[in-house]
Design a protein around this motif. Structure first.
Motif, mmCIF file in Angstrom:
data_model
loop_
_atom_site.group_PDB
_atom_site.id
_atom_site.type_symbol
_atom_site.label_atom_id
_atom_site.label_comp_id
_atom_site.label_asym_id
_atom_site.label_seq_id
_atom_site.Cartn_x
_atom_site.Cartn_y
_atom_site.Cartn_z
ATOM 1 N N GLN A 111 0.841 -1.189 -0.141
ATOM 2 C CA GLN A 111 -0.013 0.203 0.185
ATOM 3 C C GLN A 111 0.953 1.096 0.076
ATOM 4 N N ALA A 112 2.275 1.095 0.659
ATOM 5 C CA ALA A 112 3.084 2.221 0.608
ATOM 6 C C ALA A 112 4.235 1.563 0.077
ATOM 7 N N LYS A 113 4.738 2.525 -1.023
ATOM 8 C CA LYS A 113 5.993 1.959 -1.614
ATOM 9 C C LYS A 113 7.363 2.690 -1.101
ATOM 10 N N GLY A 114 8.552 2.062 -1.376
ATOM 11 C CA GLY A 114 9.859 2.840 -1.311
ATOM 12 C C GLY A 114 11.012 1.750 -0.841
ATOM 13 N N VAL A 115 10.581 1.160 0.452
ATOM 14 C CA VAL A 115 11.639 0.286 1.111
ATOM 15 C C VAL A 115 11.256 -1.062 1.259
ATOM 16 N N ILE A 116 11.851 -2.012 0.735
ATOM 17 C CA ILE A 116 11.465 -3.506 0.800
ATOM 18 C C ILE A 116 12.498 -3.908 2.187
ATOM 19 N N LEU A 117 11.446 -4.738 3.133
ATOM 20 C CA LEU A 117 11.990 -4.972 4.276
ATOM 21 C C LEU A 117 12.076 -6.452 4.203
ATOM 22 N N GLN A 118 13.193 -7.402 5.020
ATOM 23 C CA GLN A 118 13.109 -8.799 4.836
ATOM 24 C C GLN A 118 13.078 -8.999 6.585
ATOM 25 N N ALA A 119 12.323 -10.162 6.817
ATOM 26 C CA ALA A 119 12.279 -10.432 8.070
ATOM 27 C C ALA A 119 11.857 -11.896 8.348
ATOM 28 N N ARG A 120 12.311 -12.395 9.513
ATOM 29 C CA ARG A 120 11.746 -13.966 9.861
ATOM 30 C C ARG A 120 10.556 -13.895 10.338
ATOM 31 N N VAL A 121 9.648 -14.641 9.955
ATOM 32 C CA VAL A 121 8.179 -14.699 10.226
ATOM 33 C C VAL A 121 7.774 -16.111 10.723
ATOM 34 N N ARG A 122 7.160 -16.026 11.837
ATOM 35 C CA ARG A 122 7.061 -17.241 12.505
ATOM 36 C C ARG A 122 5.448 -17.623 12.263
ATOM 37 N N LEU A 123 5.131 -18.390 11.347
ATOM 38 C CA LEU A 123 3.849 -18.715 10.957
ATOM 39 C C LEU A 123 2.804 -19.410 11.618
ATOM 40 N N GLY A 124 3.451 -20.480 12.708
ATOM 41 C CA GLY A 124 2.776 -21.084 13.302
ATOM 42 C C GLY A 124 1.846 -22.032 12.653
ATOM 43 N N LYS A 125 0.512 -22.270 12.998
ATOM 44 C CA LYS A 125 -0.319 -23.058 12.179
ATOM 45 C C LYS A 125 -0.917 -22.039 11.103
ATOM 46 N N ARG A 126 -0.872 -22.434 9.878
ATOM 47 C CA ARG A 126 -1.492 -21.659 8.701
ATOM 48 C C ARG A 126 -2.727 -21.998 8.332
#
Length: 175
Positions: free
Chosen positions: A111-126
């Protein structure tokens, strides 16, 4: 657990439900399970488990993925400084924190553009859904025993949604 006074029905030992309230007619309680909307039981036949404990166990046992999120430069600065991504107020799967499987895919989702961030995401039960079938809220997701939503979108690829900042760690600027 011994057999409950009012029989098991479709419920099995180990199933987790939500306590709805007491029923004065027989001195028991009503519990909602995914398999049964109103199961009646004596309180002594239940083992109480905190929802937070269940959630943390699912997060530990579930997958952790390296995912991507695009936002404005100002928001990225705040996120990198605090190491917290907060859920938004709207989106296909309700107010959540939205991620793409690749940095390139964020261009179609942000929705807002400019910087891409990378992260570790704990998804648990999807909860896995198709784009047209998404009808969820954070509360309904928890009530069903899920921690994240995995959406297959026709035009923009895979999308992952989590609802709590504690599921997102090691946030870095991509590229």
């Amino acid at each position: 657990m011994a057999d409950p006074l009012f029989e098991w029905g479709p419920i099995s030992p180990g199933d987790v439900g939500t306590l709805l309230g007491s029923d004065g007619d027989f001195g028991g309680v009503r519990v909602r399970f995914p398999k049964h909307p109103f199961w009646y039981v004596q309180m002594g036949d239940l083992e109480v488990v905190k929802q937070d404990d269940l959630r943390l166990e699912r997060l530990r046992a579930g997958p952790t993925m390296l995912l991507y999120h695009q936002t404005s430069a100002e928001n990225a600065r705040k996120i990198l400084s605090s190491q917290r991504l907060l859920r938004g107020s709207q989106g296909l799967a309700g107010g959540g924190i939205y991620f793409a499987a690749s940095a390139a895919e964020t261009a179609h989702k942000a929705q807002a553009k400019g910087v891409i961030l990378q992260a570790r995401v704990r998804l648990g039960k999807r909860m896995e859904v198709q784009e047209s079938a998404v009808k969820t809220t954070y509360r309904s997701l928890l009530d069903q025993g899920y921690d994240s939503v995995f959406i297959t979108r026709r035009k923009t690829g895979l999308e992952y949604v989590v609802y709590n900042y504690d599921q997102v760690t090691d946030i870095r600027r991509y590229g």
